[in-house]
Design a protein around this motif. Sequence first.
Motif, PDB file in Angstrom:
ATOM      1  N   PRO A   1       0.825  -1.207   0.000  1.00  0.00           N
ATOM      2  CA  PRO A   1       0.000   0.000   0.000  1.00  0.00           C
ATOM      3  C   PRO A   1       0.860   1.258   0.000  1.00  0.00           C
ATOM      4  O   PRO A   1       2.006   1.241   0.422  1.00  0.00           O
ATOM      5  N   GLN A   2       0.284   2.329  -0.483  1.00  0.00           N
ATOM      6  CA  GLN A   2       0.951   3.632  -0.434  1.00  0.00           C
ATOM      7  C   GLN A   2       1.164   4.022   1.022  1.00  0.00           C
ATOM      8  O   GLN A   2       0.409   3.616   1.894  1.00  0.00           O
ATOM      9  N   LEU A   3       2.169   4.838   1.259  1.00  0.00           N
ATOM     10  CA  LEU A   3       2.379   5.325   2.617  1.00  0.00           C
ATOM     11  C   LEU A   3       1.309   6.354   2.980  1.00  0.00           C
ATOM     12  O   LEU A   3       1.004   6.556   4.153  1.00  0.00           O
ATOM     13  N   SER A   4       0.736   6.998   1.974  1.00  0.00           N
ATOM     14  CA  SER A   4      -0.345   7.948   2.216  1.00  0.00           C
ATOM     15  C   SER A   4      -1.069   8.210   0.905  1.00  0.00           C
ATOM     16  O   SER A   4      -0.474   8.075  -0.163  1.00  0.00           O
ATOM     17  N   ASP A   5      -2.350   8.571   0.990  1.00  0.00           N
ATOM     18  CA  ASP A   5      -3.042   8.930  -0.250  1.00  0.00           C
ATOM     19  C   ASP A   5      -3.087  10.450  -0.433  1.00  0.00           C
ATOM     20  O   ASP A   5      -3.727  10.956  -1.344  1.00  0.00           O
ATOM     21  N   LYS A   6      -2.415  11.156   0.459  1.00  0.00           N
ATOM     22  CA  LYS A   6      -2.371  12.618   0.339  1.00  0.00           C
ATOM     23  C   LYS A   6      -1.355  13.033  -0.720  1.00  0.00           C
ATOM     24  O   LYS A   6      -0.425  12.307  -1.023  1.00  0.00           O
ATOM     25  N   VAL A   7      -1.556  14.224  -1.243  1.00  0.00           N
ATOM     26  CA  VAL A   7      -0.560  14.803  -2.141  1.00  0.00           C
ATOM     27  C   VAL A   7       0.650  15.176  -1.304  1.00  0.00           C
ATOM     28  O   VAL A   7       0.516  15.726  -0.215  1.00  0.00           O
ATOM     29  N   HIS A   8       1.824  14.809  -1.797  1.00  0.00           N
ATOM     30  CA  HIS A   8       3.014  15.142  -1.022  1.00  0.00           C
ATOM     31  C   HIS A   8       3.608  16.453  -1.494  1.00  0.00           C
ATOM     32  O   HIS A   8       4.320  16.519  -2.488  1.00  0.00           O
ATOM     33  N   ASP A   9       3.272  17.491  -0.771  1.00  0.00           N
ATOM     34  CA  ASP A   9       3.819  18.804  -1.094  1.00  0.00           C
ATOM     35  C   ASP A   9       4.028  19.546   0.213  1.00  0.00           C
ATOM     36  O   ASP A   9       3.112  20.130   0.779  1.00  0.00           O
ATOM     37  N   ASP A  10       5.269  19.509   0.677  1.00  0.00           N
ATOM     38  CA  ASP A  10       5.561  20.124   1.974  1.00  0.00           C
ATOM     39  C   ASP A  10       5.330  21.631   1.980  1.00  0.00           C
ATOM     40  O   ASP A  10       5.228  22.241   3.032  1.00  0.00           O
ATOM     41  N   ALA A  11       5.262  22.212   0.788  1.00  0.00           N
ATOM     42  CA  ALA A  11       5.017  23.650   0.737  1.00  0.00           C
ATOM     43  C   ALA A  11       3.590  23.967   1.168  1.00  0.00           C
ATOM     44  O   ALA A  11       3.305  25.071   1.630  1.00  0.00           O
ATOM     45  N   GLN A  12       2.688  22.983   1.004  1.00  0.00           N
ATOM     46  CA  GLN A  12       1.293  23.200   1.399  1.00  0.00           C
ATOM     47  C   GLN A  12       1.059  22.779   2.845  1.00  0.00           C
ATOM     48  O   GLN A  12       0.576  23.547   3.659  1.00  0.00           O
ATOM     49  N   ASN A  13       1.357  21.522   3.128  1.00  0.00           N
ATOM     50  CA  ASN A  13       1.196  21.013   4.488  1.00  0.00           C
ATOM     51  C   ASN A  13       2.012  19.731   4.622  1.00  0.00           C
ATOM     52  O   ASN A  13       2.636  19.278   3.667  1.00  0.00           O
ATOM     53  N   PHE A  14       1.983  19.150   5.812  1.00  0.00           N
ATOM     54  CA  PHE A  14       2.785  17.953   6.055  1.00  0.00           C
ATOM     55  C   PHE A  14       1.906  16.719   6.228  1.00  0.00           C
ATOM     56  O   PHE A  14       2.312  15.733   6.833  1.00  0.00           O
ATOM     57  N   ASP A  15       0.689  16.788   5.703  1.00  0.00           N
ATOM     58  CA  ASP A  15      -0.251  15.686   5.887  1.00  0.00           C
ATOM     59  C   ASP A  15       0.326  14.353   5.398  1.00  0.00           C
ATOM     60  O   ASP A  15       0.145  13.316   6.018  1.00  0.00           O
ATOM     61  N   TYR A  16       1.015  14.423   4.264  1.00  0.00           N
ATOM     62  CA  TYR A  16       1.577  13.209   3.697  1.00  0.00           C
ATOM     63  C   TYR A  16       2.570  12.560   4.660  1.00  0.00           C
ATOM     64  O   TYR A  16       2.510  11.369   4.941  1.00  0.00           O
ATOM     65  N   ASP A  17       3.491  13.367   5.167  1.00  0.00           N
ATOM     66  CA  ASP A  17       4.521  12.838   6.069  1.00  0.00           C
ATOM     67  C   ASP A  17       3.899  12.282   7.341  1.00  0.00           C
ATOM     68  O   ASP A  17       4.328  11.262   7.865  1.00  0.00           O
ATOM     69  N   HIS A  18       2.880  12.971   7.832  1.00  0.00           N
ATOM     70  CA  HIS A  18       2.214  12.504   9.051  1.00  0.00           C
ATOM     71  C   HIS A  18       1.572  11.141   8.826  1.00  0.00           C
ATOM     72  O   HIS A  18       1.680  10.240   9.648  1.00  0.00           O
ATOM     73  N   ASP A  19       0.896  10.982   7.690  1.00  0.00           N
ATOM     74  CA  ASP A  19       0.276   9.695   7.363  1.00  0.00           C
ATOM     75  C   ASP A  19       1.323   8.590   7.285  1.00  0.00           C
ATOM     76  O   ASP A  19       1.131   7.495   7.809  1.00  0.00           O
ATOM     77  N   ALA A  20       2.414   8.897   6.588  1.00  0.00           N
ATOM     78  CA  ALA A  20       3.456   7.882   6.385  1.00  0.00           C
ATOM     79  C   ALA A  20       4.028   7.429   7.717  1.00  0.00           C
ATOM     80  O   ALA A  20       4.306   6.251   7.926  1.00  0.00           O
ATOM     81  N   PHE A  21       4.196   8.354   8.609  1.00  0.00           N
ATOM     82  CA  PHE A  21       4.860   8.032   9.860  1.00  0.00           C
ATOM     83  C   PHE A  21       3.916   7.443  10.895  1.00  0.00           C
ATOM     84  O   PHE A  21       4.305   6.604  11.698  1.00  0.00           O
ATOM     85  N   LEU A  22       2.666   7.863  10.875  1.00  0.00           N
ATOM     86  CA  LEU A  22       1.729   7.462  11.926  1.00  0.00           C
ATOM     87  C   LEU A  22       0.625   6.534  11.442  1.00  0.00           C
ATOM     88  O   LEU A  22      -0.038   5.889  12.245  1.00  0.00           O
ATOM     89  N   GLY A  23       0.416   6.450  10.145  1.00  0.00           N
ATOM     90  CA  GLY A  23      -0.791   5.819   9.642  1.00  0.00           C
ATOM     91  C   GLY A  23      -1.880   6.880   9.593  1.00  0.00           C
ATOM     92  O   GLY A  23      -1.913   7.776  10.443  1.00  0.00           O
TER      93      GLY A  23
END
Length: 325
Positions: A32-54
């Motif tokens: 599975p993907q680490l996150s289904d969020k768009v990974h763009d740190d310029a916008q927010n860190f949602d992707y990284d949070h999903d990857a690290f925490l679920g």
Amino acid sequence: MTIPQLLLCLSLSMLCISSKPTEKKDRVHHDPQLSDKVHDDAQNFDYDHDAFLGADEAKTFDQLTPEESKERLGMIVDKIDTDKDGFVTEGELKAWIKKAQKKYVYDSVERQWQEFDMNQDGFISWDEYRNVTYGTYLDDPDPDDGFNYKQMMVRDERRFKMADKDGDLTATKEEFTAFLHPEEYDYMKDIVVQETMEDIDKNGDGYIDLEEYIGDMYSHDGDADEPEWVKTEREQFVEFRDKNRDGKMDKEETKDWILPSDYDHAEAEARHLVYESDQNKVGTAPPLPGGAPARMSPSPHPAVSAGAGPAALDFTAQRPSFPQR
Ligand SMILES: [Ca+2]
Ligand SMILES: [Ca+2]
Ligand SMILES: [Ca+2]
Ligand SMILES: [Ca+2]
């Protein structure tokens, strides 16, 4: 890597995950993907949070106050350091990210466990599984759909016995996980291949030929012309699936197709973080005399506090003005 180092370099982390195209009917088991969020740190860190925490846990963090976030994150980082030596190794980090990535597997087992463990002894016997799943059919076999159920039951029993490593016809939670999610376990891969081949191999010769391969994903339904993607699949079969060019897929060729050795995102991310921390050398605790690693400060870690930079894992950081989930 020390824990403050980890926290700091997480803030600099970029996870490079490419999205895969979706196919009509996909037999291939991908991680599975680490996150289904768009990974763009310029916008927010949602992707990284999903990857690290679920994703679920990350959502919870959105509801917390900065103080609560700090405390929770500190506790999590302590958990990553499984041998409690104050350092987070690449292996520990990889195991953690993998666990978040596979959370849906453990969640689905938890959901089904109560349903099948009828006598609540902490194990699921084959009899329990069979009675819950096929009890109605066994009590009153209907000759019309009986064949189907019987076939499914035989198949389930074969898979159950394969998952049941010690052969006592009773599944521990680990064995039951292997039964429900065989693609996650090396020792179950042969049966995943076998079941898939049985599904597709309509003439029962033990191989998948080109027409069986196409027939599994596309039915003509009177269409005169095949769509473009079907033509592409035909080429794929000839050029990549049928490696020895004998016109059909054997077990090994089928395995390479449905259980590809995917790029390991968790490993790549763990390696990346360790590499970054070696570059940064920020927050390194001096080793104790004798070269022993220094024990890091107990949570909440200073590095988690607000204002530590645009940290990907700083749940207290001010977000840009984008709508919250
Ligand atoms: Ca039981
Ligand atoms: Ca067992
Ligand atoms: Ca065949
Ligand atoms: Ca072949």
